[in-house]
Design a protein around this motif. Structure first.
Motif, mmCIF file in Angstrom:
data_model
loop_
_atom_site.group_PDB
_atom_site.id
_atom_site.type_symbol
_atom_site.label_atom_id
_atom_site.label_comp_id
_atom_site.label_asym_id
_atom_site.label_seq_id
_atom_site.Cartn_x
_atom_site.Cartn_y
_atom_site.Cartn_z
ATOM 1 N N SER A 122 35.215 25.750 11.128
ATOM 2 C CA SER A 122 35.770 24.427 11.389
ATOM 3 C C SER A 122 36.106 23.726 10.082
ATOM 4 O O SER A 122 37.124 23.038 9.978
ATOM 5 N N ILE A 123 35.265 23.880 9.081
ATOM 6 C CA ILE A 123 35.517 23.277 7.769
ATOM 7 C C ILE A 123 36.762 23.901 7.149
ATOM 8 O O ILE A 123 37.591 23.205 6.570
ATOM 9 N N THR A 124 36.917 25.206 7.301
ATOM 10 C CA THR A 124 38.094 25.881 6.767
ATOM 11 C C THR A 124 39.362 25.324 7.402
ATOM 12 O O THR A 124 40.347 25.053 6.713
ATOM 13 N N LEU A 126 39.714 22.369 8.712
ATOM 14 C CA LEU A 126 39.848 21.008 8.204
ATOM 15 C C LEU A 126 40.456 21.028 6.802
ATOM 16 O O LEU A 126 41.360 20.251 6.502
ATOM 17 N N ASP A 127 39.964 21.946 5.959
ATOM 18 C CA ASP A 127 40.511 22.070 4.600
ATOM 19 C C ASP A 127 41.998 22.407 4.628
ATOM 20 O O ASP A 127 42.783 21.864 3.855
ATOM 21 N N GLY A 129 44.096 21.650 6.888
ATOM 22 C CA GLY A 129 44.804 20.429 7.265
ATOM 23 C C GLY A 129 44.990 19.499 6.084
ATOM 24 O O GLY A 129 46.059 18.904 5.883
ATOM 25 N N PHE A 130 43.936 19.367 5.265
ATOM 26 C CA PHE A 130 44.062 18.534 4.059
ATOM 27 C C PHE A 130 45.052 19.141 3.080
ATOM 28 O O PHE A 130 45.848 18.432 2.458
#
Length: 136
Positions: A122-124, A126-127, A129-130
């Motif tokens: 999930s963090i990946t 999100l990253d 997306g940033f």
């Protein structure tokens, strides 16, 4: 944590010394270690259960024979056999507890690994997306 620090940590987290395979932390137990403990507990349970049963039967027979002949040692030996049985159960319960705990630990760690993998993926996302937004 500043954005630059986050980016630096992401970059350096993948760079580890390949020769640095030493475990971290105070308590480390690998699968081999846990398997050895589990096997020892299982072997102790099996062997002690068998041998303690023989000792209990022989002691009770001796106590019964002594009691029948009127010796005061008969009831005392009977008392020893009762205590032996109680202590045997305690040891066997402890061995079973070790085995159950190892099984629970293995299951819990597998569940934790699955949860962590999901959180990291999930963090990946999100990253990414940033990163996409940053490039716009």
């Amino acid at each position: 944590m500043a954005w630059e620090e986050w980016e630096r940590l992401k970059t350096t987290s993948g760079q580890t010394d390949a020769g640095d395979q030493a475990p971290r932390g105070d308590l480390v137990a690998g699968q081999k270690d846990l398997a050895a403990v589990g096997k020892a507990a299982h072997d102790l349970f099996e062997d002690f259960h068998a041998y303690s049963g023989h000792a209990r039967v022989a002691t009770e027979a001796a106590a019964g024979g002594l009691r029948a002949e009127g010796f005061a040692l008969g009831p005392a030996l009977s008392h020893v056999a009762e205590r032996w049985t109680e202590q045997t159960r305690t040891l066997l319960d402890a061995c079973a507890h070790i085995s159950n705990h190892l099984r629970f630990t293995r299951t819990q760690h597998a569940a934790d690994d699955t949860y962590i993998a999901g959180a990291v993926s999930s963090i990946t996302l999100l990253d990414e997306g940033f990163d996409d937004r940053k490039g716009s």
